[in-house]
Design a protein around this motif. Structure first.
Motif, PDB file in Angstrom:
ATOM      1  N   ILE A 153      13.533 -10.526 -39.344  1.00 18.88           N
ATOM      2  CA  ILE A 153      13.571 -10.182 -37.916  1.00 18.88           C
ATOM      3  C   ILE A 153      13.894 -11.455 -37.135  1.00 18.88           C
ATOM      4  O   ILE A 153      13.087 -12.373 -37.074  1.00 18.88           O
ATOM      5  CB  ILE A 153      12.229  -9.583 -37.438  1.00 18.88           C
ATOM      6  CG1 ILE A 153      11.759  -8.486 -38.403  1.00 18.88           C
ATOM      7  CG2 ILE A 153      12.355  -9.049 -36.008  1.00 18.88           C
ATOM      8  CD1 ILE A 153      10.319  -8.043 -38.164  1.00 18.88           C
ATOM      9  N   GLY A 154      15.111 -11.519 -36.600  1.00 13.76           N
ATOM     10  CA  GLY A 154      15.549 -12.698 -35.854  1.00 13.76           C
ATOM     11  C   GLY A 154      16.653 -13.438 -36.583  1.00 13.76           C
ATOM     12  O   GLY A 154      16.496 -13.824 -37.746  1.00 13.76           O
ATOM     13  N   TYR A 176      17.675  -8.223 -38.706  1.00 12.04           N
ATOM     14  CA  TYR A 176      17.573  -7.378 -37.511  1.00 12.04           C
ATOM     15  C   TYR A 176      17.469  -8.283 -36.288  1.00 12.04           C
ATOM     16  O   TYR A 176      16.680  -9.231 -36.294  1.00 12.04           O
ATOM     17  CB  TYR A 176      16.327  -6.500 -37.590  1.00 12.04           C
ATOM     18  CG  TYR A 176      16.282  -5.642 -38.832  1.00 12.04           C
ATOM     19  CD1 TYR A 176      16.811  -4.357 -38.824  1.00 12.04           C
ATOM     20  CD2 TYR A 176      15.725  -6.121 -40.022  1.00 12.04           C
ATOM     21  CE1 TYR A 176      16.792  -3.564 -39.968  1.00 12.04           C
ATOM     22  CE2 TYR A 176      15.702  -5.341 -41.167  1.00 12.04           C
ATOM     23  CZ  TYR A 176      16.234  -4.066 -41.138  1.00 12.04           C
ATOM     24  OH  TYR A 176      16.210  -3.293 -42.265  1.00 12.04           O
ATOM     25  N   TYR A 179      19.612  -9.118 -29.921  1.00 11.73           N
ATOM     26  CA  TYR A 179      20.852  -9.515 -29.234  1.00 11.73           C
ATOM     27  C   TYR A 179      22.053  -8.825 -29.883  1.00 11.73           C
ATOM     28  O   TYR A 179      21.990  -8.406 -31.038  1.00 11.73           O
ATOM     29  CB  TYR A 179      21.068 -11.018 -29.337  1.00 11.73           C
ATOM     30  CG  TYR A 179      20.273 -11.872 -28.378  1.00 11.73           C
ATOM     31  CD1 TYR A 179      19.919 -11.428 -27.107  1.00 11.73           C
ATOM     32  CD2 TYR A 179      19.888 -13.154 -28.751  1.00 11.73           C
ATOM     33  CE1 TYR A 179      19.207 -12.235 -26.234  1.00 11.73           C
ATOM     34  CE2 TYR A 179      19.167 -13.973 -27.883  1.00 11.73           C
ATOM     35  CZ  TYR A 179      18.831 -13.503 -26.631  1.00 11.73           C
ATOM     36  OH  TYR A 179      18.130 -14.310 -25.783  1.00 11.73           O
ATOM     37  N   GLY A 189      21.475 -19.868 -26.124  1.00 16.25           N
ATOM     38  CA  GLY A 189      20.647 -20.841 -25.410  1.00 16.25           C
ATOM     39  C   GLY A 189      21.387 -22.158 -25.222  1.00 16.25           C
ATOM     40  O   GLY A 189      21.668 -22.584 -24.106  1.00 16.25           O
ATOM     41  N   ALA A 239      11.033 -14.180 -37.574  1.00 17.07           N
ATOM     42  CA  ALA A 239      11.615 -15.439 -37.070  1.00 17.07           C
ATOM     43  C   ALA A 239      12.182 -15.170 -35.676  1.00 17.07           C
ATOM     44  O   ALA A 239      13.375 -15.322 -35.428  1.00 17.07           O
ATOM     45  CB  ALA A 239      12.702 -15.931 -38.030  1.00 17.07           C
ATOM     46  N   GLY A 241      11.417 -16.495 -32.633  1.00 19.04           N
ATOM     47  CA  GLY A 241      11.527 -17.512 -31.588  1.00 19.04           C
ATOM     48  C   GLY A 241      10.549 -17.290 -30.444  1.00 19.04           C
ATOM     49  O   GLY A 241       9.684 -16.407 -30.499  1.00 19.04           O
ATOM     50  N   TYR A 243      10.324 -16.741 -26.222  1.00 14.55           N
ATOM     51  CA  TYR A 243      11.230 -16.370 -25.122  1.00 14.55           C
ATOM     52  C   TYR A 243      10.562 -16.114 -23.780  1.00 14.55           C
ATOM     53  O   TYR A 243      11.248 -15.838 -22.804  1.00 14.55           O
ATOM     54  CB  TYR A 243      12.041 -15.127 -25.527  1.00 14.55           C
ATOM     55  CG  TYR A 243      13.165 -15.502 -26.465  1.00 14.55           C
ATOM     56  CD1 TYR A 243      14.406 -15.881 -25.979  1.00 14.55           C
ATOM     57  CD2 TYR A 243      12.964 -15.527 -27.841  1.00 14.55           C
ATOM     58  CE1 TYR A 243      15.422 -16.264 -26.834  1.00 14.55           C
ATOM     59  CE2 TYR A 243      13.973 -15.911 -28.716  1.00 14.55           C
ATOM     60  CZ  TYR A 243      15.197 -16.274 -28.203  1.00 14.55           C
ATOM     61  OH  TYR A 243      16.210 -16.673 -29.036  1.00 14.55           O
ATOM     62  N   PHE A 410       4.910  -5.546 -31.399  1.00 18.34           N
ATOM     63  CA  PHE A 410       5.150  -4.937 -32.708  1.00 18.34           C
ATOM     64  C   PHE A 410       4.186  -3.789 -32.996  1.00 18.34           C
ATOM     65  O   PHE A 410       4.231  -3.224 -34.088  1.00 18.34           O
ATOM     66  CB  PHE A 410       4.983  -5.983 -33.829  1.00 18.34           C
ATOM     67  CG  PHE A 410       6.166  -6.921 -33.988  1.00 18.34           C
ATOM     68  CD1 PHE A 410       7.322  -6.736 -33.249  1.00 18.34           C
ATOM     69  CD2 PHE A 410       6.128  -7.965 -34.898  1.00 18.34           C
ATOM     70  CE1 PHE A 410       8.403  -7.595 -33.398  1.00 18.34           C
ATOM     71  CE2 PHE A 410       7.208  -8.828 -35.059  1.00 18.34           C
ATOM     72  CZ  PHE A 410       8.343  -8.642 -34.297  1.00 18.34           C
TER      73      PHE A 410
HETATM   74  C1  FAD Z   1      18.318 -24.124 -23.700  1.00 21.88           C
HETATM   75  C2  FAD Z   1      17.879 -24.642 -25.028  1.00 21.88           C
HETATM   76  C3  FAD Z   1      18.520 -25.739 -25.574  1.00 21.88           C
HETATM   77  C4  FAD Z   1      18.120 -26.234 -26.799  1.00 21.88           C
HETATM   78  N1  FAD Z   1      18.776 -27.312 -27.303  1.00 21.88           N
HETATM   79  C5  FAD Z   1      18.425 -27.790 -28.511  1.00 21.88           C
HETATM   80  C6  FAD Z   1      19.108 -28.891 -29.066  1.00 21.88           C
HETATM   81  O1  FAD Z   1      20.008 -29.462 -28.452  1.00 21.88           O
HETATM   82  N2  FAD Z   1      18.752 -29.317 -30.309  1.00 21.88           N
HETATM   83  C7  FAD Z   1      17.766 -28.704 -31.023  1.00 21.88           C
HETATM   84  O2  FAD Z   1      17.514 -29.106 -32.162  1.00 21.88           O
HETATM   85  N3  FAD Z   1      17.100 -27.664 -30.514  1.00 21.88           N
HETATM   86  C8  FAD Z   1      17.397 -27.185 -29.278  1.00 21.88           C
HETATM   87  N4  FAD Z   1      16.714 -26.131 -28.751  1.00 21.88           N
HETATM   88  C9  FAD Z   1      15.637 -25.506 -29.552  1.00 21.88           C
HETATM   89  C10 FAD Z   1      16.203 -24.594 -30.656  1.00 21.88           C
HETATM   90  O3  FAD Z   1      17.242 -23.811 -30.146  1.00 21.88           O
HETATM   91  C11 FAD Z   1      15.095 -23.730 -31.251  1.00 21.88           C
HETATM   92  O4  FAD Z   1      14.060 -24.563 -31.704  1.00 21.88           O
HETATM   93  C12 FAD Z   1      15.611 -22.905 -32.444  1.00 21.88           C
HETATM   94  O5  FAD Z   1      16.721 -22.119 -32.080  1.00 21.88           O
HETATM   95  C13 FAD Z   1      14.489 -22.000 -32.982  1.00 21.88           C
HETATM   96  O6  FAD Z   1      15.010 -21.198 -33.988  1.00 21.88           O
HETATM   97  P1  FAD Z   1      14.344 -19.801 -34.379  1.00 21.88           P
HETATM   98  O7  FAD Z   1      15.186 -19.264 -35.473  1.00 21.88           O
HETATM   99  O8  FAD Z   1      12.909 -19.984 -34.613  1.00 21.88           O
HETATM  100  O9  FAD Z   1      14.454 -18.880 -33.074  1.00 21.88           O
HETATM  101  P2  FAD Z   1      15.657 -18.453 -32.121  1.00 21.88           P
HETATM  102  O10 FAD Z   1      16.826 -19.343 -32.245  1.00 21.88           O
HETATM  103  O11 FAD Z   1      15.053 -18.302 -30.780  1.00 21.88           O
HETATM  104  O12 FAD Z   1      16.081 -17.026 -32.674  1.00 21.88           O
HETATM  105  C14 FAD Z   1      15.203 -15.927 -32.592  1.00 21.88           C
HETATM  106  C15 FAD Z   1      15.986 -14.636 -32.699  1.00 21.88           C
HETATM  107  O13 FAD Z   1      15.043 -13.559 -32.786  1.00 21.88           O
HETATM  108  C16 FAD Z   1      15.522 -12.457 -32.030  1.00 21.88           C
HETATM  109  N5  FAD Z   1      14.386 -11.616 -31.653  1.00 21.88           N
HETATM  110  C17 FAD Z   1      13.319 -11.963 -30.899  1.00 21.88           C
HETATM  111  N6  FAD Z   1      12.468 -10.906 -30.807  1.00 21.88           N
HETATM  112  C18 FAD Z   1      13.027  -9.882 -31.490  1.00 21.88           C
HETATM  113  C19 FAD Z   1      12.644  -8.528 -31.740  1.00 21.88           C
HETATM  114  N7  FAD Z   1      11.526  -8.020 -31.272  1.00 21.88           N
HETATM  115  N8  FAD Z   1      13.479  -7.760 -32.474  1.00 21.88           N
HETATM  116  C20 FAD Z   1      14.645  -8.240 -32.955  1.00 21.88           C
HETATM  117  N9  FAD Z   1      15.053  -9.518 -32.753  1.00 21.88           N
HETATM  118  C21 FAD Z   1      14.256 -10.327 -32.034  1.00 21.88           C
HETATM  119  C22 FAD Z   1      16.187 -13.113 -30.824  1.00 21.88           C
HETATM  120  O14 FAD Z   1      17.115 -12.220 -30.239  1.00 21.88           O
HETATM  121  C23 FAD Z   1      16.862 -14.327 -31.477  1.00 21.88           C
HETATM  122  O15 FAD Z   1      18.164 -14.037 -31.894  1.00 21.88           O
HETATM  123  C24 FAD Z   1      17.063 -25.618 -27.510  1.00 21.88           C
HETATM  124  C25 FAD Z   1      16.404 -24.516 -26.947  1.00 21.88           C
HETATM  125  C26 FAD Z   1      16.791 -24.040 -25.716  1.00 21.88           C
HETATM  126  C27 FAD Z   1      16.071 -22.876 -25.107  1.00 21.88           C
END
Ligand code: FAD
Ligand code: SF4
Length: 479
Positions: A153-154, A176, A179, A189, A239, A241, A243, A410
């Motif tokens: 998930i994510g 899944y 977006y 982002g 996974a 994130g 938000y 959830f």
């Molecule tokens: C504006 C911004 C700039 C950044 N710049 C940097 C940078 O320059 N360098 C760096 O290292 N880090 C940066 N970061 C941090 C980095 O992007 C995050 O730490 C990283 O993307 C986290 O990865 P993740 O896979 O945990 O979550 P995310 O990348 O947030 O992905 C989570 C996914 O889960 C999906 N999701 C959430 N809930 C559900 C649900 N209920 N059902 C289905 N899907 C769901 C979302 O749609 C998303 O696609 C930045 C963050 C932001 C906000």
């Protein structure tokens, strides 16, 4: 617009890596490529191959940096790329957006001795971009697909890294995501000028070509229950994130043209991806010719101010209640923003938004730094009668993100979370308190970095694989 900001007016808004005037870079591509090639070799040969590789220790993935620098210096780029990929699922992305000054490069021995770091991130990007260009990066070929499947998930970096590692082992994987495009914050982002979107898209295409299934526009908890996913798959990874944007609850907060950072960044990223974005086209989420005020001092705030500059804002101001030394954002990002003409109003605390229907001014109170608080940072204190009003056509709230209420979202009240709302996991296995459900990335750590999300995704894949093997063994024994 300031003189410094003017130098960005020749940037094509749809494709900010290209300049509008002429095609100079493309015309001289061969010379340019050779220059990059020479530069990468020159940088790589500066590595002193020291006994204790501090760069490698301080890279969260413990990339074998000294060895791939050596291979690059010798012109053995394909081998360097293979080595880079052995510990990292997206080296070209980390090469572009890791805060190297705090990680590998900040700990380079040459940097410590005052001679300037080896530019590790740029070399990592060069090696992998070259590998893509030459066609050395290929989809995973599965010889014996396993019967077991994993639901993820994510589709951010944590989910993608876990998916790739498990697919390499032959498991069936479905990702899944709510977006419409995969990539999480990599796609919607982080702005295009830091991470070009084609770089993310070619990675997700590679995973699709490797047999990983993507189910987009599917909000888990709303469109499908996690309990249904548990029945479909042998293991799950959360996974998702973080938000939930932190609010600025000031008087006047409901005036028009006050936006959360993600609304502004998503509109800009969608535009860059060629989508029709009504609020951007109507000029609502578009900074062109506007006085933009961004509230916050972290990296998201820096991305907002720099995006506003590229949209040809009239002025861009960043409001932060501490001073430059105590700012949470990367100093390199602050320096970039300053160079681009962003005005930082340090030691200022927002008090109220003023306007009739639309926001017209932000009132801020000046601050001074007092004694350090429990975090060790000096506590800002208000200076009486020091308020000023700042002309504001668009205000952007960039104060960071918290996790959503996942147990509620959830419909799994039994899912264990910390007092901050992050998912609690077993630190060794990364399993949540629910059997067969693992978690990784920002939803466990809180807002963090891409490189840490990749590391978590890889670690989770290892644990999930162990879990699946035991599950299979148990089934066979029972039979
Ligand atoms: C504006 C911004 C700039 C950044 N710049 C940097 C940078 O320059 N360098 C760096 O290292 N880090 C940066 N970061 C941090 C980095 O992007 C995050 O730490 C990283 O993307 C986290 O990865 P993740 O896979 O945990 O979550 P995310 O990348 O947030 O992905 C989570 C996914 O889960 C999906 N999701 C959430 N809930 C559900 C649900 N209920 N059902 C289905 N899907 C769901 C979302 O749609 C998303 O696609 C930045 C963050 C932001 C906000
Ligand atoms: S992944 Fe990040 S920290 Fe590690 S070597 Fe690459 S740029 Fe440096």
């Amino acid at each position: 617009m300031t003189e410094k900001m003017l130098k960005f007016t020749n940037v094509d808004q749809q494709n900010p890596t290209k300049r509008k005037i002429g095609k100079r870079v493309d015309d001289f591509k061969e010379i340019y490529d050779q220059f990059i090639n020479d530069k990468a070799k020159e940088q790589s040969s500066r590595c002193s191959q020291c006994g204790i590789p501090f760069c490698q220790i301080h890279c969260p993935l413990h990339n074998n940096i000294p060895d791939w620098l050596k291979l690059t210096a010798e012109g053995r780029i394909q081998e360097a790329s293979e080595l880079a990929h052995s510990t990292n699922n997206m080296p070209e992305i980390c090469g572009r957006i890791c805060p190297q000054d705090r990680l590998c490069e900040g700990n380079c021995v040459i940097e410590q001795s005052g001679h300037g770091t080896v530019t590790i991130g740029s070399v990592e990007k060069y090696i992998t971009d070259t590998a893509w260009e030459k066609g050395w990066i290929k989809p995973i070929e599965i010889k014996n697909e396993k019967n077991q499947s994993v639901g993820i998930i994510g589709s951010g970096p944590a989910g993608l890294a876990c998916a790739e590692e498990l697919r390499k082992e032959g498991y069936k994987i479905t990702i899944y995501d709510r977006y419409d495009r995969p990539g999480g914050l990599l796609i919607y982002g982080i702005p295009n000028f830091k991470l070009e979107k084609f770089v993310v898209e070619r990675r997700t295409k590679l995973l699709r070509d490797s047999g990983i299934k993507f189910k987009q526009n599917l909000n888990v908890g709303k469109d499908i229950l996690i309990q249904e996913l548990q029945k479909k798959h042998d293991a799950l990874l959360i996974a998702t994130g973080v938000y939930k944007s932190r609010e600025v609850n000031l008087p006047g907060h409901d005036l028009k043209n006050i936006f959360p950072a993600m609304d502004f960044l998503i509109a800009s990223n969608r535009k860059g991806l060629g989508d029709k974005v009504e609020d951007f086209d109507k000029g609502i989420l578009n900074a062109e010719n506007k006085n933009v005020v961004v509230i916050g001092g972290g990296d998201t705030a820096m991305d907002c101010v720099r995006t506003a500059v590229r949209q040809n804002a009239k002025s861009v101001k960043c409001i932060y209640r501490r001073d430059k030394e105590n700012m949470p954002g990367s100093s390199r990002e602050v320096m970039n923003a300053e160079e681009e003409g962003v005005e930082f109003i340090w030691l200022s605390n927002p008090k109220k938004f003023i306007g009739e229907e639309n926001v017209a001014f932000l009132e801020v109170e000046k601050m001074k730094l007092g004694e350090p608080d429990s975090s060790g940072r000096k506590k800002p204190e208000a200076i009486p009668n020091s308020s000023i009003q700042i002309k504001t056509d668009i205000a952007i709230k960039a104060l960071g993100f918290d996790p959503e209420n996942l147990p509620k979202l959830f419909n799994s009240p039994e899912l264990s979370v910390s007092k901050w709302g992050t998912i609690k996991i077993d630190l060794i296995t990364m399993e949540t308190n629910l059997k067969g459900i693992f978690a990784a990335g920002d939803i466990v750590r809180g807002a963090s970095l891409v490189v840490w999300a990749i590391k978590d995704g890889r670690d989770a894949a290892e644990s999930i694989q162990k879990f699946l093997k035991e599950k299979e063994l148990g089934k066979n024994k029972a039979a």
